[in-house]
Write an enzyme that holds these catalytic residues in place. Sequence first.
Site, PDB file in Angstrom:
ATOM      1  CG  ASP A 212      33.070  38.982  45.242  1.00  0.00           C
ATOM      2  OD1 ASP A 212      33.707  39.654  45.302  1.00  0.00           O
ATOM      3  OD2 ASP A 212      33.678  37.701  44.611  1.00  0.00           O
ATOM      4  CD  GLU A 213      34.121  39.619  40.761  1.00  0.00           C
ATOM      5  OE1 GLU A 213      34.040  41.759  40.474  1.00  0.00           O
ATOM      6  OE2 GLU A 213      34.519  39.140  40.531  1.00  0.00           O
ATOM      7  NE  ARG A 614      42.548  39.969  34.577  1.00  0.00           N
ATOM      8  CZ  ARG A 614      42.050  40.289  35.898  1.00  0.00           C
ATOM      9  NH1 ARG A 614      41.732  39.010  36.792  1.00  0.00           N
ATOM     10  NH2 ARG A 614      41.946  41.459  36.170  1.00  0.00           N
TER      11      ARG A 614
END
Length: 679
Positions: A212-213, A614
């Site tokens: 992930d990431e 966001r």
Amino acid sequence: MTETLNPAQLQAVHHLHGPCLVLAGAGSGKTRVIVHKIGKLLQTGLEPRQIAAITFTNKAAAEMRDRAKALVGARAARELVVSTFHSLGVRILRADGTRIGLKENFSILDSDDVLGVLRDAGGTTDAKLARGWQWAISLWKNQGLNAAQAAAVAHDELEQTAARVMQRYEERLNAYQAVDFDDLIGLPLKLLTRDDEARAKWQAAFGHVLVDEYQDTNAVQYELLKVLVGSHTPFTTVGDDDQSIYGWRGATIDNLKRLPQDYPRLKVIPLEQNYRSTGAILRAANHVIAKNPKLFEKKLWSEFGEGEPVQVSECDGEEHEAERAVARIQAQRARGGAVKFSDFAILYRANHQARVFEQKLRAAQIPYKVSGGQSFFDRTEIKDLCAWLRLLVNNDDDPAFLRAVTTPKRGIGTTTLAALSEYSGQWKTSLFEALFSPGLAAVLKPKALQGLHDFGREVNDLEHRARQTTGADDARALLLGWLKAIGYEQHLHDNEESEKLATARWSNVLDFVDWIARRCGGELTQEGGTFETERQSVLQVAQTISVIISLAERGDEQDVVTLSTLHAAKGLEWPHVVLAGVNEGLLPFKSQDDEMTPERLEEERRLMYVGITRARTTLAVSTLRRRKRGRETVAGVPSRFIAEMRLSEGVTKEDPRERLRLLRERLAAKPPAPVGQDA
DNA sequence: AGCTTTCAACTTTTT
DNA sequence: GTTGAAAGCT
């Protein structure tokens, strides 16, 4: 199981047998993909323990396991290897570290330990200097360099010294049989590279590896992943080059570039449908990020409507900015009815920017939390002491009672407390009140009763003295005497795994005591500077603390506004977001002594992109016309990123068809008012 | 020499 | 509004 996934997501989930790179745009459902893919892999017959899902933080790992649990069940989820790079490294080293000459019980140094070793190795007491070395050495190690190689790339005098210190540092770690955090990646890599048997074993251990990431991986992590999957194990990396914001600690998007080269069969799957933000917000985000050179083509879109335009507000200074953010929150709530505080976030580049916002939010009675650095009051040892203080202030605070009576342990256990609690429930009194009730003797053994009474007397006595004690020195003496009486320091040493941790906690306690004592002496640090106030009694100070605690506790996981740095906000989302301090010098950040390289600017731009994405429904960007620097106020220049959002070029200029669509959308959302009525 | 006072400058953070 | 470093004072 897969019906909730869009075609691209499905494709990612179903690509099981070869290397796979999922370019997951912001809000495109990447965790859902990972979790579903784990489910799919289980369906095809892999054992849970053959699936490794690697994350960067423990929090992310816990979250991932949680999500997996919901899909594949608790049993399978428990056996999955969901771990951080570092804990996977520990696992490998604990199992096979002896093969590269590591003692079985090697110890892991945290960054304080490392600092100590460095001061020693470098022969200095200067913490700042040592921290500089620590920083440089860690970066080098993250690039896979040893001391000799580091010396070769060292630029200036300072780095040369750091490289020399690194040489001695490495020797010491070796002698101590200790490893640092960076070694937890580097040594497993060394092991798997050099030791054929170990490599074969670990390559066989996993049938699929997910990362992930991925954009946050550094060079060493890349190599570790590479050797771990070998030439046969299929893997899935999930990441977004546009959200790579950790270059400063060694992450490199070279890892994304190299992937297609090292794995020609690599399947690249972009996830471009965004399930988070309105069209207006996404457009701004796309415009900004378009200024960066692209590794892979990717453009976010969403099925949500245009939504409200992104607002830019020019503010007259930090205070004004904070006031406007607060006003925004209040207005939105007044308008929207059911809008919660937790729907709002205020994001900024640097931690210190939070201060003004905290001030104004407090003034407006809006609960908030500052994300990232966990509050001083969140630490267990501080919570323990606060429980006592709360109990002094309010004897009827039952949760505080329970905590205080059991920390440290004083021979009052669950049985006694259960009886006490039942008794108090029956008579509708607090626990503390029940404690001295005569009727209690009937339900408790004399010894237990005695213990409770002793505790009660201790609290009463302390309360009495706390009421009468003022002045810093007396307060300090009182508190230290009390801590000694309840044996708190001993309690820490008994309960903490390492002596070091216990000492650290105790020093927090001493800080806390000192803080209270200073307040008792009439020193009050508050917005606007340090004030001399009247001397307060310990009890009065405890009262103030109780208020702070209850505010903080309310803020724990409840309905509160979030204040966060852009870095700490990655991966999170809110309906309403304010990006604060979007000024040249702040975002993009520029410090006076280094020049802005294109790479640095690109990372700052990605940071802006992360910030914009966001937001779900409204986004406000505020910029300062004047800002404070040190004492003086200087002119503020709006960040170039504001222009890059190209807000004035609404949809209408870009595409006439969009305008029509927008019009239809508005009409559909808001039916025209019937004739004869006001709209 | 060691302490206090004043002045200035101010990223981002995990393991 | 804190922290660190430098200068000044005892």
